[in-house]
Structures are given as structure tokens and as C-alpha cells.
Design an enzyme around this catalytic site. Structure first.
Site, PDB file in Angstrom:
ATOM      1  CB  SER A 298      -0.904   0.014   1.236  1.00 11.87           C
ATOM      2  OG  SER A 298      -1.873  -0.993   1.140  1.00 11.87           O
TER       3      SER A 298
ATOM      4  NE  ARG B  12      -2.633   4.723   0.403  1.00 15.85           N
ATOM      5  CZ  ARG B  12      -3.211   3.542   0.166  1.00 15.85           C
ATOM      6  NH1 ARG B  12      -2.492   2.548  -0.338  1.00 15.85           N
ATOM      7  NH2 ARG B  12      -4.496   3.350   0.409  1.00 15.85           N
TER       8      ARG B  12
ATOM      9  N   GLY C  36      -6.119  -3.379  -8.106  1.00 18.77           N
ATOM     10  CA  GLY C  36      -7.238  -2.521  -7.705  1.00 18.77           C
ATOM     11  C   GLY C  36      -6.745  -1.201  -7.134  1.00 18.77           C
TER      12      GLY C  36
ATOM     13  NE  ARG D 121     -10.995  -6.264  -6.715  1.00 19.70           N
ATOM     14  CZ  ARG D 121      -9.903  -5.967  -6.014  1.00 19.70           C
ATOM     15  NH1 ARG D 121      -8.710  -6.136  -6.563  1.00 19.70           N
ATOM     16  NH2 ARG D 121      -9.994  -5.513  -4.795  1.00 19.70           N
TER      17      ARG D 121
ATOM     18  CB  SER E  97     -13.160   0.888   0.399  1.00 22.23           C
ATOM     19  OG  SER E  97     -12.175   0.968  -0.610  1.00 22.23           O
TER      20      SER E  97
ATOM     21  CD  GLN F  69      -8.097  -0.842  -3.409  1.00 23.47           C
ATOM     22  OE1 GLN F  69      -9.056  -1.021  -4.134  1.00 23.47           O
ATOM     23  NE2 GLN F  69      -7.115  -1.709  -3.309  1.00 23.47           N
TER      24      GLN F  69
ATOM     25  CG  ASP G 274      -5.497  -7.197   1.779  1.00 24.15           C
ATOM     26  OD1 ASP G 274      -6.564  -7.377   1.163  1.00 24.15           O
ATOM     27  OD2 ASP G 274      -4.809  -6.164   1.651  1.00 24.15           O
TER      28      ASP G 274
ATOM     29  CE  LYS H 181     -10.727  -6.558  -0.141  1.00 29.08           C
ATOM     30  NZ  LYS H 181     -10.272  -5.171  -0.275  1.00 29.08           N
TER      31      LYS H 181
ATOM     32  NE  ARG I 205      -8.072 -12.136  -1.241  1.00 32.32           N
ATOM     33  CZ  ARG I 205      -7.405 -11.004  -1.136  1.00 32.32           C
ATOM     34  NH1 ARG I 205      -7.616 -10.212  -0.098  1.00 32.32           N
ATOM     35  NH2 ARG I 205      -6.515 -10.660  -2.043  1.00 32.32           N
TER      36      ARG I 205
HETATM   37  C1  S3P Z   1      -5.718  -1.286  -0.008  1.00 33.31           C
HETATM   38  C2  S3P Z   1      -6.966  -1.319   0.552  1.00 33.31           C
HETATM   39  C3  S3P Z   1      -7.746  -2.543   0.713  1.00 33.31           C
HETATM   40  C4  S3P Z   1      -6.859  -3.787   0.586  1.00 33.31           C
HETATM   41  C5  S3P Z   1      -5.938  -3.706  -0.602  1.00 33.31           C
HETATM   42  C6  S3P Z   1      -5.031  -2.505  -0.487  1.00 33.31           C
HETATM   43  C7  S3P Z   1      -5.029   0.009  -0.158  1.00 33.31           C
HETATM   44  O1  S3P Z   1      -8.734  -2.579  -0.301  1.00 33.31           O
HETATM   45  O2  S3P Z   1      -7.657  -4.940   0.479  1.00 33.31           O
HETATM   46  O3  S3P Z   1      -5.144  -4.870  -0.699  1.00 33.31           O
HETATM   47  O4  S3P Z   1      -3.823   0.030  -0.418  1.00 33.31           O
HETATM   48  O5  S3P Z   1      -5.706   1.038   0.010  1.00 33.31           O
HETATM   49  P1  S3P Z   1     -10.186  -1.889  -0.109  1.00 33.31           P
HETATM   50  O6  S3P Z   1     -10.000  -0.429  -0.040  1.00 33.31           O
HETATM   51  O7  S3P Z   1     -10.961  -2.297  -1.343  1.00 33.31           O
HETATM   52  O8  S3P Z   1     -10.748  -2.490   1.142  1.00 33.31           O
END
Ligand code: S3P
Length: 426
Positions: A21, A25, A92, A120, A163, A165, A309, A336, A340
Site C-alpha cells: 500500500s 502511494r 485494484g 471488481r 474502503s 482505496q 487482506d 477482492k 475470498r
Molecule cells: C488497499 C486497501 C484494501 C486492501 C488492498 C489494499 C489500499 O482494499 O484490500 O489490498 O492500499 O488502500 P479496499 O479499499 O478495497 O478495502
């Protein structure tokens, strides 16, 4: 691949791969800040390489210098004209965060992904971006998506799903908007975006579940990437399950929003000690895991974002714990890299686990000895590594199909696993 039972204790210290993550970023945000950014010890894996390709398509020049990537960005005002759709592959995080970022440039860009990513949900990002005045198209709610960058305003938004993300995409769009944006999370999620934007000079205020960000011009940053607690979790699970283990995970992120799995492991009876070595910009340190007499636990909705995760891995550990483990409020797992919940229940059951699928989670009755068999990773890196841990505690050989999916987040996983299984340490 063939995986044989292995009871070797997990002893020693290891430095897990860089946090996925944080690496995403650091790479992506560099495109928003004109000048030279650096990422120290990035995760180099298929997912983060998708983010690198994305910023390269925005004119960022990436130079590798020993353990760091130097990123030279022209800034959003000088992003080049698009040359075809941008491929986010399986990632994603790349696609969703980019949807927010691309609001900053004047062009229209298309993002596409592999079949898993294209299945997704993307409206969860597109809809609030539209509410900010942006034009965003999805393909029946999915990728490919098209984002038309340009003028947009701030919003007050209550997120329907927890979320990181989605939150990050909106914060990124807000930075290039014309007024403040306030986002309320149903439950706190990982806050790497808030912290990194602050370090890049953005005005971001966090009060309980509300994050407010003001339009800001970002300056480049140097980001030290800590070890990834999500990748380290597979080793922690093996250590918790294997007598005589004592594993120290060095320099891993200790963000409370990331270590929910370790709290669950401890609640199950594993012995865990933590030594924080630094708190800024994020808590980082060493964690030592030792086995214990494991028992079942309740993992409820509020626990899920901090271990999003690692839920499949917790279910696997629960098959070896005494009593019942109930996991609920985890319906997000169905969208995911694979479904899962289904993939975990089916694969562990085929190895002999007593496990029931629920719409929003699963119930596991332990302990059950696992036997050998043939299982499939369902194209999902986390399922592949969870099944490797299951095969170690199984009583017969396991044939794992789809093991190559670990390239997404942990390309070296099976080389390290093989070394441990041959008794050559970590
Ligand atoms: C992540 C957020 C999570 C996680 C993904 C990484 C991120 O997803 O499952 O592996 O880096 O912001 P979600 O925001 O869909 O929960």
C-alpha cells in the site's frame, strides 16, 4: 506445485518485502508533485509495477538506484497527452487511486485491467467523483473506466463501504479541487494516504471518522517503505502454528490499521511482542511471534478493515485452533482478487477443514487435521500463500495450482518457503 507437510520451527529474523500500500502511494503520488521524489525499499512486484507504468505514462521518469527509486515528475500541469488506455493489470489500488488522481490533469484517460480487476466494482469510486463535478464513465460499473480530468469542487461524503482505496481516490481528487472535501468512513481504514499527503504539504485534518482535505499543491517526498504486515502474516501464522518457533519480523509497519491479524493471532493464544522503533510518519518496528495453545475467537465487522487482506489466513489458522471461530461482517472479501470467502471455504474444506460459508463470512470448527489434496489459488496471491501455510500443517502432500499468482505482492515467497521447508532457515 507439490507442497509437502513441514513441521520445521520458524526461527530467526526476517525482513518482509516492502509494504504494497505504501509503495503504490509513494509511486502514484509522485506524479502529482512536480520535481524529484524518492521511494526507498519499494515493493517490486506485479502490482506496484502497474503503478510505475501508470506514472510513466504521465511523464514520470523512474531511475533505480540501489534500494531506491527516484521519480522525476513534470507535475500534473505537464502530463503528456494520453497514448492509449493505461493497463492496471490486476491492481485494484492502481486503478482506484488513479481514478482520483487523474482529476488533476485536463485530459481524458482510460484505465483497463485484467479479467479479475475488470470484474471488481468501480462505481464506488466513480459515483462520488461525479458528485465532485467530474465526468467519469465505467463499463456497467466496472473497468474499463474513463476519467475526464478538469475543474471540480469539494464534497461532504459519507462512504457506504469501509474502503481505503475509495477514500484515497476521493482525497486525491480533492487535492486538485476548488474547495474542501470531508469524507466520513463507516469504519476507520488504513490511513497511509492521509499521512503521505500531509508529508507532501497538503492540509489534511483527521477527526475520528471524518477526514477533511483542502486543495493543495503537493511537494515531492522521500518515502521509506516499511515491511508489509500483510506479506509477513504468512510467516507469522506458520510461527504461531509450529512448536519451537520464534520469529522476529523486522522493520514492519505497526500501523494499528494494518495489524488486526496479529491482534487476532494473539487473542487466539499466540505470543506476540512488539518493539516500536519509529512513530513518524507511521509506526514501524519489530514484532516477535511465538506459538501458543490456540483457541477459537469471534472476528466481527469492526475488526475486518484492520485485517482485510488476512481474513482467509485467520480462517486457516482457526482450523487448527480449539473450538469455534466466527467471522462476520466480511462481505467485502467477495469482491477482492477472488471471492475470498468462497475460495477459502472451498479450498480448506477440500483439505478436510470443518468450515461453513456464510454470506458475510465463515464459521470454522477446530481443530481438524488437514489432509493432502489438490487445491487452486483462484488466481489470488493471498489464497495461494494461505494454502502454502495450510499445506505445511497438513498430513499429506498438497498440489497447489495457480501458485504463480504470488507475483502480485510477494514474488520471492515460494523461494523463501522452499528454503525454510528444506531446513535452511529463513
Ligand atoms: C488497499 C486497501 C484494501 C486492501 C488492498 C489494499 C489500499 O482494499 O484490500 O489490498 O492500499 O488502500 P479496499 O479499499 O478495497 O478495502
Amino acid at each position: 506445485m507439490e507442497l509437502n507437510p513441514c513441521r520445521n520451527p520458524v526461527v530467526g529474523s526476517m525482513r518482509p518485502p516492502g509494504d504494497k500500500s505504501v509503495t503504490h502511494r509513494a509511486i502514484l503520488f509522485s506524479a502529482l508533485a512536480q520535481g524529484e521524489s524518492a521511494v526507498i525499499r519499494p515493493l517490486v512486484a506485479a502490482d506496484t509495477l502497474a503503478s510505475r507504468r501508470l506514472v510513466e505514462s504521465l511523464g514520470v521518469r523512474v531511475v533505480e538506484d540501489r534500494d531506491r527509486w527516484i521519480l522525476q515528475s513534470p507535475g500534473p500541469g505537464a502530463w503528456p497527452a494520453p497514448a492509449g488506455a493505461i493497463d492496471c493489470a490486476n491492481s485494484g489500488t492502481t486503478m482506484r487511486l488513479a481514478m482520483g488522481m487523474l482529476a488533476a490533469g485536463p485530459e481524458t484517460r482510460e484505465l483497463q485491467g485484467d479479467p479479475s480487476l475488470s470484474s471488481r466494482p468501480m462505481e464506488r469510486v466513480a459515483a462520488p467523483l461525479r458528485a465532485m463535478g467530474l465526468e467519469v464513465q465505467t463499463t456497467a460499473g466496472h473497468a474499463p473506466v474513463r476519467v475526464h480530468g478538469g475543474p471540480h469542487h469539494g464534497i461532504d461524503y459519507l462512504m457506504p463501504v469501509a474502503s481505503a482505496q475509495v477514500k484515497s481516490a476521493l482525497l486525491l481528487a480533492a487535492v486538485s479541487g476548488s474547495g474542501p472535501t470531508a469524507i466520513t468512513e463507516p469504519r476507520p481504514t488504513r490511513d497511509h494516504t492521509e499521512r503521505m499527503l500531509q508529508a507532501m504539504g497538503a492540509r489534511v485534518e483527521c477527526a475520528r471518522r471524518v477526514i477533511t482535505v483542502w486543495p493543495s499543491s503537493l511537494r515531492p517526498a522521500v518515502v521509506q517503505v516499511p515491511g508489509d504486515p500483510s506479506s509477513a502474516a504468512f510467516w507469522a501464522a506458520l510461527a504461531a502454528l509450529t512448536a519451537g518457533s520464534e520469529l522476529t519480523l523486522e522493520n514492519i509497519s505497526l500501523s494499528p490499521r494494518r495489524i488486526g491479524f496479529y491482534r487476532v493471532l494473539e487473542a487466539m493464544g499466540a505470543r506476540i511482542t512488539i518493539k516500536e522503533t519509529s512513530a513518524v510518519p507511521e509506526p514501524v518496528g519489530d514484532m516477535t511471534v511465538r506459538p501458543g495453545l490456540l483457541h477459537g475467537v469471534v472476528i466481527a465487522g469492526g475488526d475486518i478493515p484492520d485485517m482485510i487482506d488476512e481474513v482467509s489466513l485467520a480462517a486457516m489458522v482457526a482450523t487448527q485452533a480449539q473450538g469455534e471461530t466466527v467471522i462476520s461482517g466480511a462481505e467485502e472479501l467477495r469482491v477482492k482478487e477472488s471471492d475470498r470467502i468462497h475460495a477459502t471455504v472451498e479450498s480448506l474444506r477440500s483439505l478436510g477443514a470443518h468450515i461453513e460459508e456464510q454470506p458475510d463470512g465463515m464459521v470454522i470448527y477446530g481443530p481438524t487435521p488437514l489432509h493432502g489434496g489438490r487445491v487452486n489459488a483462484s488466481g489470488d496471491h493471498r489464497i495461494a500463500m494461505m494454502l502454502a501455510v495450510a499445506s505445511a500443517v497438513a498430513r499429506g502432500p498438497v498440489t497447489l495450482d495457480g501458485e504463480e499468482s504470488v507475483a502480485i505482492s510477494y514474488p520471492e515467497f515460494f523461494a523463501q518457503y522452499g528454503q525454510w521447508a528444506q531446513g535452511r532457515g529463513l
